[in-house]
Design an enzyme around this catalytic site. Structure first.
Site, PDB file in Angstrom:
ATOM      1  N   ASP A 127       0.760  -1.249   0.042  1.00  0.00           N
ATOM      2  CA  ASP A 127      -0.145   0.083  -0.051  1.00  0.00           C
ATOM      3  C   ASP A 127       0.839   1.292  -0.063  1.00  0.00           C
ATOM      4  O   ASP A 127       1.551   1.553   0.974  1.00  0.00           O
ATOM      5  CB  ASP A 127      -0.863  -0.001   1.181  1.00  0.00           C
ATOM      6  CG  ASP A 127      -1.824  -1.235   1.442  1.00  0.00           C
ATOM      7  OD1 ASP A 127      -1.201  -2.267   1.356  1.00  0.00           O
ATOM      8  OD2 ASP A 127      -3.022  -0.928   1.416  1.00  0.00           O
ATOM      9  N   GLU A 183      -4.397   1.699  -3.353  1.00  0.00           N
ATOM     10  CA  GLU A 183      -5.347   2.118  -2.755  1.00  0.00           C
ATOM     11  C   GLU A 183      -5.392   3.381  -1.774  1.00  0.00           C
ATOM     12  O   GLU A 183      -6.581   3.953  -1.376  1.00  0.00           O
ATOM     13  CB  GLU A 183      -6.110   1.001  -1.995  1.00  0.00           C
ATOM     14  CG  GLU A 183      -5.518   0.587  -0.633  1.00  0.00           C
ATOM     15  CD  GLU A 183      -6.478  -0.016   0.375  1.00  0.00           C
ATOM     16  OE1 GLU A 183      -7.611  -0.518   0.001  1.00  0.00           O
ATOM     17  OE2 GLU A 183      -5.852  -0.231   1.324  1.00  0.00           O
ATOM     18  N   ASN A 184      -4.121   3.776  -1.481  1.00  0.00           N
ATOM     19  CA  ASN A 184      -4.026   5.078  -0.480  1.00  0.00           C
ATOM     20  C   ASN A 184      -3.061   6.083  -0.921  1.00  0.00           C
ATOM     21  O   ASN A 184      -2.926   7.088  -0.274  1.00  0.00           O
ATOM     22  CB  ASN A 184      -3.389   4.545   0.795  1.00  0.00           C
ATOM     23  CG  ASN A 184      -4.000   3.200   1.398  1.00  0.00           C
ATOM     24  OD1 ASN A 184      -3.691   2.355   1.697  1.00  0.00           O
ATOM     25  ND2 ASN A 184      -5.252   3.503   1.894  1.00  0.00           N
ATOM     26  N   HIS A 202     -10.209   0.680  -0.312  1.00  0.00           N
ATOM     27  CA  HIS A 202     -10.326   2.080  -0.561  1.00  0.00           C
ATOM     28  C   HIS A 202     -10.393   2.302  -1.946  1.00  0.00           C
ATOM     29  O   HIS A 202     -10.310   3.471  -2.591  1.00  0.00           O
ATOM     30  CB  HIS A 202      -9.063   2.651   0.092  1.00  0.00           C
ATOM     31  CG  HIS A 202      -9.132   2.874   1.283  1.00  0.00           C
ATOM     32  ND1 HIS A 202      -9.922   3.538   1.945  1.00  0.00           N
ATOM     33  CD2 HIS A 202      -8.488   1.838   2.450  1.00  0.00           C
ATOM     34  CE1 HIS A 202      -9.723   3.465   3.285  1.00  0.00           C
ATOM     35  NE2 HIS A 202      -8.860   2.470   3.766  1.00  0.00           N
ATOM     36  N   HIS A 246      -5.660  -8.808  -0.459  1.00  0.00           N
ATOM     37  CA  HIS A 246      -5.857  -7.444   0.185  1.00  0.00           C
ATOM     38  C   HIS A 246      -6.758  -7.961   1.423  1.00  0.00           C
ATOM     39  O   HIS A 246      -7.970  -8.081   1.488  1.00  0.00           O
ATOM     40  CB  HIS A 246      -6.457  -6.622  -0.314  1.00  0.00           C
ATOM     41  CG  HIS A 246      -6.316  -5.198   0.147  1.00  0.00           C
ATOM     42  ND1 HIS A 246      -5.310  -4.628   0.198  1.00  0.00           N
ATOM     43  CD2 HIS A 246      -7.414  -4.732   0.798  1.00  0.00           C
ATOM     44  CE1 HIS A 246      -5.322  -3.205   0.704  1.00  0.00           C
ATOM     45  NE2 HIS A 246      -6.658  -3.304   1.052  1.00  0.00           N
ATOM     46  N   HIS A 248      -2.734  -4.626   2.886  1.00  0.00           N
ATOM     47  CA  HIS A 248      -3.959  -3.706   3.704  1.00  0.00           C
ATOM     48  C   HIS A 248      -3.627  -3.597   5.196  1.00  0.00           C
ATOM     49  O   HIS A 248      -4.074  -2.467   5.687  1.00  0.00           O
ATOM     50  CB  HIS A 248      -5.235  -4.704   3.787  1.00  0.00           C
ATOM     51  CG  HIS A 248      -6.286  -4.271   4.582  1.00  0.00           C
ATOM     52  ND1 HIS A 248      -7.102  -2.929   4.296  1.00  0.00           N
ATOM     53  CD2 HIS A 248      -6.838  -4.531   5.837  1.00  0.00           C
ATOM     54  CE1 HIS A 248      -7.819  -2.869   5.123  1.00  0.00           C
ATOM     55  NE2 HIS A 248      -7.635  -3.662   6.273  1.00  0.00           N
ATOM     56  N   HIS A 256      -0.627  -2.541   6.497  1.00  0.00           N
ATOM     57  CA  HIS A 256       0.103  -1.632   6.216  1.00  0.00           C
ATOM     58  C   HIS A 256       1.556  -1.947   7.192  1.00  0.00           C
ATOM     59  O   HIS A 256       2.335  -0.971   7.515  1.00  0.00           O
ATOM     60  CB  HIS A 256      -0.356  -0.205   6.669  1.00  0.00           C
ATOM     61  CG  HIS A 256      -1.292   0.639   5.738  1.00  0.00           C
ATOM     62  ND1 HIS A 256      -1.618   1.770   5.428  1.00  0.00           N
ATOM     63  CD2 HIS A 256      -1.978  -0.043   4.833  1.00  0.00           C
ATOM     64  CE1 HIS A 256      -2.457   1.959   4.509  1.00  0.00           C
ATOM     65  NE2 HIS A 256      -2.767   0.780   4.074  1.00  0.00           N
TER      66      HIS A 256
HETATM   67 FE   LIG Z   1      -4.157   0.281   2.440  1.00  0.00          FE
HETATM   68 FE   LIG Z   2      -7.085  -1.656   2.510  1.00  0.00          FE
END
Ligand SMILES: [Fe+2]
Ligand SMILES: [Fe+2]
Ligand SMILES: [Fe+2]
Ligand SMILES: [Fe+2]
Ligand SMILES: [Fe+2]
Ligand SMILES: [Fe+2]
Ligand SMILES: [Fe+2]
Ligand SMILES: [Fe+2]
Lengths: 259, 259, 259, 259
Positions: D8, D39-40, D68, D151, D176, D178
C-alpha cells in the site's frame, strides 16, 4: 391458504409454548402450513434429530434455522436427508442441506419456502440478494407463492431484502434478533413484510437467555456459558392468508401471545 | 408526568412528521416532556445548530443522539454549551457534551434523562453498564424518575440494560435500529421497557434511506452516498405516564402513526 | 537486563519448540526475564493449571494471555492466586486476575510487565489507552522499566499504543495475529516497538491450525472444530537489552528460528 | 522474470518514496514487472485518474487496490477502461473494473496478476476462495505464472489463501495491514508467500496516518478526519524471481528500506 410463521423457538420453554398454543391456532384459523424457526430449540443452541421430530409432531410443517444450524454435530447428517429441515440457501455450495422446500397441501395447493441469511454482523457466506433472485426464479417454475425467512441481524439488510423481493414473493419475514418488530406491512408492490417475527420463549430474559448470565457477559467481556431462562413465555408469529394460485397476500397479522 | 420519547427522526420527512403530529399529541395527552432522538435529522446523518433550534421549536424538550452525533462538524461547539443536547454518557472523558440532563416542569416536577450507547457492532467506547450505574446513582441525588435512551444495535445488549436498570430507573427505551419493536412491557421490578422506539421518517425506505441506494450497497459492497427517501412517513414514539415523585410507571403505550 | 518476549505459544508443538530452544537462548544471551504469551498452549485454546507450571518449568518468568485466557474453565481459580499469570489489565473491575506484575532479578533489578488488549475486532472491554496510562503511572512508582504485551488484531491500534506510550515505557510488543512483523524499531522518544512478535508453533499451518480445517471454515462459513497442526515449528520472540535503572533500551532484536 | 510487488503506497510521502527508490531497484535488479498497491495514494484514501498516470510514469506496471478503491468518485470511470488498474476480483458482478490482468514483457513472457480481497473484518463481498479458484483456472489457459495480491485484515484468511493456492499460483502476497510481516516463505507445494508486504509511506505514523489523530480516535471513539503523516519514509516490497514458462519461483526476497 393460511400460513403461520413462528420466530426463533427458544429451548424447552419455547417448545412447550408451541405445544400449548399451536394446536389451537391451527384449529381456530384453519392453518395449512406452519413454518417454524428451530435454530435455538436445543437448549438455545442448535437443533437435534429428536427435536426435529418433536417440532414436526407439534404441527410444524417446515423448519428453518440460521447461524445456529450447526451447533449440534448430530444434526449434520439430517440436513441432507430431511428436505423439510432447511438451512439458509446462501450457504456456499458443498454445505449440507437445502435452503428451500415446496410444500403441498392435501388439497393440492403449493407453497415455496425460501430461507436466507444476512451477512451484516453475521457469518460471511454467499450474497443473500444474488441467491434470493436465483432461487426465486427457480421456485417460480413450480409455485406462485413463496414465503421467505430472512434470518439477519441488521434491520437495514432485512428491509433491503423486503424491497428487493417486493412483488416477486408473497412474504418476507425476518428472524434472529429474538424481538418482534411492530412494522408488519404490505410493501408497495404487494409483498407482506415484517422485520422480525420475534422469539417464542422465556419472556423475562435477554433474548431467551437467563438475564444474570447475559448481563455478566456484558459487564466482564469474558465468555460465559449461557442457559435458557424460565418463567412465563411469549409466543411470536406471523399469520398470513394468501392466494396460493396467484401468489398474492390476502391479509397479514402479527401474533404476540403470552402464557 | 407525561413523557413522550420519539425515536430517530430521519431527515426532512421526519422533521415534517414531527411538526404535523407532535403539537396535537402534546395537546391531547397533556405531555410534559418530549425526548427526541436527533442523530439523523440533518439529511440522515447528524444534526446542525439550526436543526437543534428547529427541534426545540417543534416542542422537543431534550435531544438525544448516538453514533451519528458527530457527523456535522459545526455541531461540535454546540454540545458543550447546550445542556439539552445530549450525546451518549459513555463516550470517554474529554469528549464534548454531556450524557444526561435534569428537566424541570413549570410545576416544579423533575425528570432525569440519561443517554447511553451500546458497543456490540458499534463504536468501542466506555462500558454502558458501568456508566449507567454511576450516572443513575448521581442523578438519583437530584431526581426520583429517570428515563434512558439506550442507543444500540443488538437486541441482547438493550434487553440486558433493561434488566440491569430494572427497578433503578423508570424507563429504558432503545433507539438506533430505526424499526419499532412490539415488546413494550413492564419489567419484573417495575421499569417500563421497549427494545426500540423506531424511526420517525419515510415509510417506504430502508431505515429511512432510498431503497434503491441501500439495495445497491448490499449488492455491490461498494460505499454509496445515501439519500433520505420521500413519500408517506411513519411516526414512532413511546408515551409514558409516570409518577415523578415516586419514580414509578403509571402506564406505557407504544405509538406508531402513519401520515 | 536482558528480556526475552515470546509470542503466542501454540499447543504442544509450540511448547516443544520452547523446550528445545529457550534454555539455549537463556544461556547464550544471559537472559534475565522471559515473558511468554500462553493463551494458546492448551491445544490452541486457553491454558490449564498444569500448563502454567510447565511454562514456568521451561524458563518462562511471567505468562501473558489475551482473548483466549478464559477458554479452559479450570484456569479461572489460578488467576487470582498466581501473580505471574496475567490477563489483559483492561478487563473490567471484577474480572479475576491482574494485568501487571513486577519481576525482580536475583541481583535486585526490577521490571514491570504490563498486559493490554486492543478492542478493534476484539471483545469490548475497557479502553486500553486509558488503562495503560493509569497502570504505567502506578508501576512507575515501583520500577523504571516496563515492557508491554499489547494483544490486538488491528495494526493501527498497536501502533497507536506504541506511540501513545513512547517515552513512558521501555518496550511495546504486540501479540495475537500469530505472524511476526518485520517492523521492530525504536520509536522517536526511545521506546522499542514491534507490531507483532509472532507465534511459536507449527510452521505449515494457518496461524497454528491445521490448514485444511481453516480453509474449510472459510469455504463453508460453518463453525469447525480446530486442531493444532504438526510438522516443523517456528519460534518467534523479541530480545531486548535494557537498562532497568534508567528504563532505557540498549538494543532490540527480532528472533525467528525454525526447527 | 523479475517481479516487484509494492505494498500500500500511502499518500504523497509514499509516492515520493517510490519515485526515489523504484528506478534504482528496477535498474539494479533488472525488474520486468512492478505491481503496486495504489488504494491509498490519494491522501491516504483512494486513487485519482491523475495518480494512476503518475504511478505508471514512476514505473508501476499494474496497480492493485482494495477496500479504498472507491474513495474518490472520479476514479469510477477509469476502472472499466484501464485494464492495468485492478480492483479485487471478488467484488460482485456489476461492479466496475476487473480483478486480473495478463502482463506481457517486451520479450514475450507473460504473467497473470490476480487481485483478491478478504472478508474477515472487511466489506462483505463474494467469496475470495471460490473466486480465486475460478479465476486461476481461467488465467491458466493464458499464462503459467500468476502472482496474487490478497488484500485482507486477518492473518488467518491470508494464510488460508496461501495454502489454498499453494502449487496453483507462483506468489500469494498480502496487503492492507500496512505493516510488513517477517514470514516470507516457500509453501510446501512451491508457492512464494508473505502475509503482508507492508506499507510504503511515513515511518513515524499509525499505518501512515498522523499519530496524534489516530490516538485521538482510539481515545474518544469519535470519527476523525485523518491526514497522512510526514517525516522519514519506509519502502516495503517483495522481490520475486520466477520462471514464467514453468510458473515456478526461483527466489523470493522481502525488501524494507528507509529513506
Ligand atoms: Fe491500505
Ligand atoms: Fe485496505
Ligand atoms: Fe435465534
Ligand atoms: Fe440466529
Ligand atoms: Fe439513527
Ligand atoms: Fe444510530
Ligand atoms: Fe493467540
Ligand atoms: Fe489472541
Amino acid at each position: 391458504m393460511k400460513v403461520l410463521m413462528i420466530g426463533d423457538i427458544m429451548g424447552e420453554p419455547g417448545r412447550r409454548s408451541v405445544a400449548r398454543l399451536l394446536p389451537k391456532l391451527i384449529a381456530n384459523h384453519a392453518i395449512d402450513v406452519v413454518v417454524g424457526n428451530g435454530e435455538n430449540v436445543a437448549g438455545g443452541f442448535g437443533i437435534t434429530p429428536d427435536l426435529v421430530d418433536d417440532l414436526f409432531d407439534l404441527g410444524v410443517s417446515v423448519i428453518t434455522t440460521g447461524n445456529h444450524a450447526w451447533d449440534k454435530k448430530e444434526i449434520l447428517d439430517v440436513f441432507p436427508r430431511e428436505p423439510r429441515l432447511l438451512r439458509p440457501a446462501n450457504y456456499p455450495a458443498g454445505v449440507p442441506g437445502r435452503g428451500s422446500y415446496v410444500f403441498t397441501t392435501p388439497g393440492g395447493e403449493s407453497l415455496g419456502i425460501l430461507h436466507l441469511m444476512g451477512r451484516a454482523f453475521m457469518p460471511t457466506i454467499d450474497c443473500p440478494f444474488q441467491v434470493a433472485k436465483r432461487e426465486v426464479e427457480r421456485l417460480k417454475t413450480q409455485v406462485s407463492a413463496i414465503v421467505v425467512d430472512m434470518h439477519a441481524e441488521a434491520s437495514s439488510e432485512k428491509m433491503a431484502m423486503g424491497h428487493y423481493l417486493d412483488g416477486l414473493v408473497t412474504v418476507v419475514a425476518g428472524t434472529h434478533t429474538h424481538v418482534q418488530t411492530a412494522d408488519e406491512q404490505i410493501l408497495p408492490k404487494g409483498t407482506a413484510y415484517i422485520t422480525d417475527i420475534g422469539m417464542t420463549g422465556p419472556l423475562h430474559s435477554v433474548i431467551g437467555i437467563k438475564k444474570e448470565l447475559a448481563i455478566e457477559k456484558f459487564l466482564t467481556g469474558m465468555p460465559r456459558r449461557f442457559e435458557v431462562a424460565s418463567g412465563p413465555t411469549v409466543f411470536c408469529a406471523l399469520l398470513v392468508d394468501l392466494d396460493a394460485a396467484l401468489g398474492k397476500v390476502v391479509s397479514v397479522e402479527r401474533i404476540r401471545m403470552m402464557d
